[in-house]
Design a protein around this motif. Structure first.
Motif, PDB file in Angstrom:
ATOM      1  N   HIS A   1       0.871  -1.167   0.000  1.00 18.85           N
ATOM      2  CA  HIS A   1       0.000   0.000   0.000  1.00 18.85           C
ATOM      3  C   HIS A   1       0.911   1.221   0.000  1.00 18.85           C
ATOM      4  CE1 HIS A   1      -3.917   1.805   0.418  1.00 18.85           C
ATOM      5  NE2 HIS A   1      -3.523   2.532   1.442  1.00 18.85           N
ATOM      6  N   SER A   2       0.378   2.374  -0.142  1.00 19.53           N
ATOM      7  CA  SER A   2       1.169   3.601  -0.108  1.00 19.53           C
ATOM      8  C   SER A   2       1.695   3.835   1.307  1.00 19.53           C
ATOM      9  CB  SER A   2       0.307   4.784  -0.541  1.00 19.53           C
ATOM     10  OG  SER A   2       0.915   5.998  -0.174  1.00 19.53           O
ATOM     11  N   LEU A   3       3.015   3.931   1.436  1.00 20.68           N
ATOM     12  CA  LEU A   3       3.586   4.231   2.743  1.00 20.68           C
ATOM     13  C   LEU A   3       3.154   5.622   3.204  1.00 20.68           C
ATOM     14  CD1 LEU A   3       7.179   2.738   2.468  1.00 20.68           C
ATOM     15  CD2 LEU A   3       5.389   2.062   4.068  1.00 20.68           C
ATOM     16  N   SER A   4       2.997   6.535   2.284  1.00 20.02           N
ATOM     17  CA  SER A   4       2.535   7.882   2.647  1.00 20.02           C
ATOM     18  C   SER A   4       1.142   7.831   3.262  1.00 20.02           C
ATOM     19  CB  SER A   4       2.498   8.789   1.421  1.00 20.02           C
ATOM     20  OG  SER A   4       3.786   8.978   0.909  1.00 20.02           O
ATOM     21  N   LEU A   5       0.265   7.046   2.659  1.00 21.50           N
ATOM     22  CA  LEU A   5      -1.100   6.948   3.190  1.00 21.50           C
ATOM     23  C   LEU A   5      -1.129   6.185   4.510  1.00 21.50           C
ATOM     24  CD1 LEU A   5      -3.287   6.372   0.010  1.00 21.50           C
ATOM     25  CD2 LEU A   5      -2.752   8.498   1.209  1.00 21.50           C
ATOM     26  N   LEU A   6      -0.300   5.158   4.628  1.00 18.56           N
ATOM     27  CA  LEU A   6      -0.233   4.433   5.893  1.00 18.56           C
ATOM     28  C   LEU A   6       0.258   5.362   7.004  1.00 18.56           C
ATOM     29  CD1 LEU A   6       1.221   1.005   4.718  1.00 18.56           C
ATOM     30  CD2 LEU A   6      -1.087   1.443   5.562  1.00 18.56           C
ATOM     31  N   ASN A   7       1.295   6.156   6.711  1.00 13.55           N
ATOM     32  CA  ASN A   7       1.803   7.102   7.704  1.00 13.55           C
ATOM     33  C   ASN A   7       0.771   8.171   8.031  1.00 13.55           C
ATOM     34  OD1 ASN A   7       4.457   6.228   8.484  1.00 13.55           O
ATOM     35  ND2 ASN A   7       5.094   6.663   6.396  1.00 13.55           N
TER      36      ASN A   7
ATOM     37  N   ARG B   1       8.790  -3.532  -7.996  1.00 17.33           N
ATOM     38  CA  ARG B   1       7.868  -3.416  -9.139  1.00 17.33           C
ATOM     39  C   ARG B   1       6.427  -3.528  -8.693  1.00 17.33           C
ATOM     40  NH1 ARG B   1      11.918  -6.449 -11.890  1.00 17.33           N
ATOM     41  NH2 ARG B   1      10.808  -8.360 -11.466  1.00 17.33           N
ATOM     42  N   GLU B   2       6.175  -4.477  -7.790  1.00 19.68           N
ATOM     43  CA  GLU B   2       4.809  -4.647  -7.272  1.00 19.68           C
ATOM     44  C   GLU B   2       4.342  -3.382  -6.548  1.00 19.68           C
ATOM     45  OE1 GLU B   2       2.411  -7.371  -4.011  1.00 19.68           O
ATOM     46  OE2 GLU B   2       4.383  -8.040  -4.698  1.00 19.68           O
ATOM     47  N   TYR B   3       5.225  -2.800  -5.752  1.00 17.16           N
ATOM     48  CA  TYR B   3       4.920  -1.576  -5.013  1.00 17.16           C
ATOM     49  C   TYR B   3       4.602  -0.436  -5.972  1.00 17.16           C
ATOM     50  CZ  TYR B   3       5.871   2.322  -1.760  1.00 17.16           C
ATOM     51  OH  TYR B   3       5.808   3.456  -1.006  1.00 17.16           O
ATOM     52  N   GLU B   4       5.400  -0.275  -7.018  1.00 13.44           N
ATOM     53  CA  GLU B   4       5.155   0.768  -8.014  1.00 13.44           C
ATOM     54  C   GLU B   4       3.808   0.556  -8.706  1.00 13.44           C
ATOM     55  OE1 GLU B   4       8.436   1.419 -10.718  1.00 13.44           O
ATOM     56  OE2 GLU B   4       9.866   1.247  -9.072  1.00 13.44           O
ATOM     57  N   ALA B   5       3.482  -0.688  -9.018  1.00 18.05           N
ATOM     58  CA  ALA B   5       2.200  -0.986  -9.663  1.00 18.05           C
ATOM     59  C   ALA B   5       1.037  -0.656  -8.727  1.00 18.05           C
ATOM     60  CB  ALA B   5       2.154  -2.454 -10.089  1.00 18.05           C
TER      61      ALA B   5
ATOM     62  N   ARG C   1      -1.992   2.049  -9.462  1.00 20.24           N
ATOM     63  CA  ARG C   1      -3.426   1.730  -9.361  1.00 20.24           C
ATOM     64  C   ARG C   1      -4.113   2.613  -8.322  1.00 20.24           C
ATOM     65  NH1 ARG C   1      -1.355  -3.542  -9.663  1.00 20.24           N
ATOM     66  NH2 ARG C   1      -1.652  -3.825  -7.425  1.00 20.24           N
ATOM     67  N   LEU C   2      -3.424   2.842  -7.223  1.00 18.50           N
ATOM     68  CA  LEU C   2      -3.977   3.669  -6.157  1.00 18.50           C
ATOM     69  C   LEU C   2      -4.178   5.107  -6.635  1.00 18.50           C
ATOM     70  CD1 LEU C   2      -4.877   3.574  -3.230  1.00 18.50           C
ATOM     71  CD2 LEU C   2      -2.521   3.915  -2.548  1.00 18.50           C
ATOM     72  N   ALA C   3      -3.204   5.645  -7.353  1.00 17.60           N
ATOM     73  CA  ALA C   3      -3.334   7.005  -7.885  1.00 17.60           C
ATOM     74  C   ALA C   3      -4.510   7.088  -8.855  1.00 17.60           C
ATOM     75  CB  ALA C   3      -2.034   7.432  -8.566  1.00 17.60           C
ATOM     76  N   GLN C   4      -4.662   6.083  -9.696  1.00 18.97           N
ATOM     77  CA  GLN C   4      -5.775   6.065 -10.637  1.00 18.97           C
ATOM     78  C   GLN C   4      -7.122   6.028  -9.881  1.00 18.97           C
ATOM     79  OE1 GLN C   4      -5.811   6.291 -14.096  1.00 18.97           O
ATOM     80  NE2 GLN C   4      -8.004   6.473 -13.785  1.00 18.97           N
TER      81      GLN C   4
ATOM     82  N   ARG D   1      -5.000  12.867  -0.534  1.00 20.66           N
ATOM     83  CA  ARG D   1      -4.408  11.535  -0.579  1.00 20.66           C
ATOM     84  C   ARG D   1      -3.759  11.269  -1.938  1.00 20.66           C
ATOM     85  NH1 ARG D   1      -5.889   7.689   3.254  1.00 20.66           N
ATOM     86  NH2 ARG D   1      -6.946   8.616   5.009  1.00 20.66           N
ATOM     87  N   LEU D   2      -4.398  11.715  -2.994  1.00 18.07           N
ATOM     88  CA  LEU D   2      -3.827  11.567  -4.336  1.00 18.07           C
ATOM     89  C   LEU D   2      -2.482  12.283  -4.417  1.00 18.07           C
ATOM     90  CD1 LEU D   2      -3.919  10.744  -7.327  1.00 18.07           C
ATOM     91  CD2 LEU D   2      -5.336  12.775  -7.740  1.00 18.07           C
ATOM     92  N   ARG D   3      -2.402  13.488  -3.887  1.00 20.58           N
ATOM     93  CA  ARG D   3      -1.146  14.245  -3.900  1.00 20.58           C
ATOM     94  C   ARG D   3      -0.059  13.523  -3.100  1.00 20.58           C
ATOM     95  NH1 ARG D   3      -3.041  15.921  -7.888  1.00 20.58           N
ATOM     96  NH2 ARG D   3      -4.114  17.887  -8.109  1.00 20.58           N
ATOM     97  N   LEU D   4      -0.432  12.917  -1.980  1.00 21.35           N
ATOM     98  CA  LEU D   4       0.540  12.139  -1.205  1.00 21.35           C
ATOM     99  C   LEU D   4       1.098  10.983  -2.031  1.00 21.35           C
ATOM    100  CD1 LEU D   4      -1.133  11.860   2.330  1.00 21.35           C
ATOM    101  CD2 LEU D   4       0.895  13.196   1.728  1.00 21.35           C
ATOM    102  N   VAL D   5       0.210  10.268  -2.712  1.00 28.39           N
ATOM    103  CA  VAL D   5       0.638   9.116  -3.518  1.00 28.39           C
ATOM    104  C   VAL D   5       1.491   9.579  -4.695  1.00 28.39           C
ATOM    105  CG1 VAL D   5      -0.157   7.213  -4.980  1.00 28.39           C
ATOM    106  CG2 VAL D   5      -1.280   7.660  -2.796  1.00 28.39           C
ATOM    107  N   GLU D   6       1.085  10.655  -5.345  1.00 28.27           N
ATOM    108  CA  GLU D   6       1.863  11.158  -6.478  1.00 28.27           C
ATOM    109  C   GLU D   6       3.268  11.589  -6.038  1.00 28.27           C
ATOM    110  OE1 GLU D   6      -1.661  12.818  -9.419  1.00 28.27           O
ATOM    111  OE2 GLU D   6      -0.763  14.193  -7.952  1.00 28.27           O
ATOM    112  N   SER D   7       3.364  12.218  -4.891  1.00 26.58           N
ATOM    113  CA  SER D   7       4.663  12.621  -4.349  1.00 26.58           C
ATOM    114  C   SER D   7       5.520  11.394  -4.036  1.00 26.58           C
ATOM    115  CB  SER D   7       4.456  13.457  -3.092  1.00 26.58           C
ATOM    116  OG  SER D   7       5.677  13.785  -2.498  1.00 26.58           O
ATOM    117  N   GLU D   8       4.893  10.384  -3.489  1.00 29.75           N
ATOM    118  CA  GLU D   8       5.597   9.140  -3.184  1.00 29.75           C
ATOM    119  C   GLU D   8       6.122   8.487  -4.464  1.00 29.75           C
ATOM    120  OE1 GLU D   8       4.673   5.019  -0.691  1.00 29.75           O
ATOM    121  OE2 GLU D   8       3.146   6.577  -0.818  1.00 29.75           O
ATOM    122  N   MET D   9       5.303   8.526  -5.516  1.00 24.26           N
ATOM    123  CA  MET D   9       5.715   7.950  -6.799  1.00 24.26           C
ATOM    124  C   MET D   9       6.907   8.732  -7.379  1.00 24.26           C
ATOM    125  SD  MET D   9       1.900   7.264  -8.328  1.00 24.26           S
ATOM    126  CE  MET D   9       2.404   6.772  -9.959  1.00 24.26           C
TER     127      MET D   9
END
Length: 135
Positions: free
Chosen positions: A26-32, A83-87, A91-94, A118-126
């Motif tokens: 899952h997104s570490l940013s969202l978990l945090n 790779r799995e984490y990036e995928a 998907r989460l950003a989408q 939350r989207l911005r957090l995930v995009e920053s993480e990516m």
């Protein structure tokens, strides 16, 4: 070991896990973010000298354990988990982007704002993940 991880996010759902081995990336940013929200709630209860709800304590503990599990998985030199984490992040950003659109269309401003954050957090993480990736 059984338990449910209660999400304090925009969807308001609980995600149950049968064991730590059943965790998925899952997104570490969202978990945090969820961990910090739980910690703020814990502080509020303590300041009010109220008893802490068990589900809040359990949720905080499980989010913390999940973060540690995921960091351990990602620290391995193997490319598969990365790779799995990036995928998962893609998907989460989408999904979050779709949620922002849907909530906006429905007129649910608060949910749209939370999903956008939350989207911005995930995009920053990516972006950070791509910068760290060897060329």
């Amino acid at each position: 070991w059984t338990g449910c991880l209660v999400w304090f996010g925009f969807t308001g759902f609980s995600s149950c896990f049968l064991s730590r081995a059943a965790y998925k990336f899952h997104s570490l940013s969202l978990l945090n973010y969820d961990k910090e929200r739980a910690e703020r709630k814990i502080v509020e209860y303590k300041r009010a000298q109220r008893e802490l709800p068990r589900d809040l304590l359990q949720s905080h503990r499980e989010v913390s354990q999940r973060i540690q599990w995921q960091r351990n998985q990602l620290e391995r030199a193997e490319p598969g988990p990365q790779r799995e984490y990036e995928a998962v992040l893609d998907r989460l950003a989408q999904g979050l982007g779709d949620s922002v659109k849907r909530f906006s269309t429905e007129g649910n401003r608060e949910a749209a704002k939370d999903a956008l954050y939350r989207l911005r957090l995930v995009e920053s993480e990516m972006q950070n993940l791509r910068r760290k990736r060897p060329a």
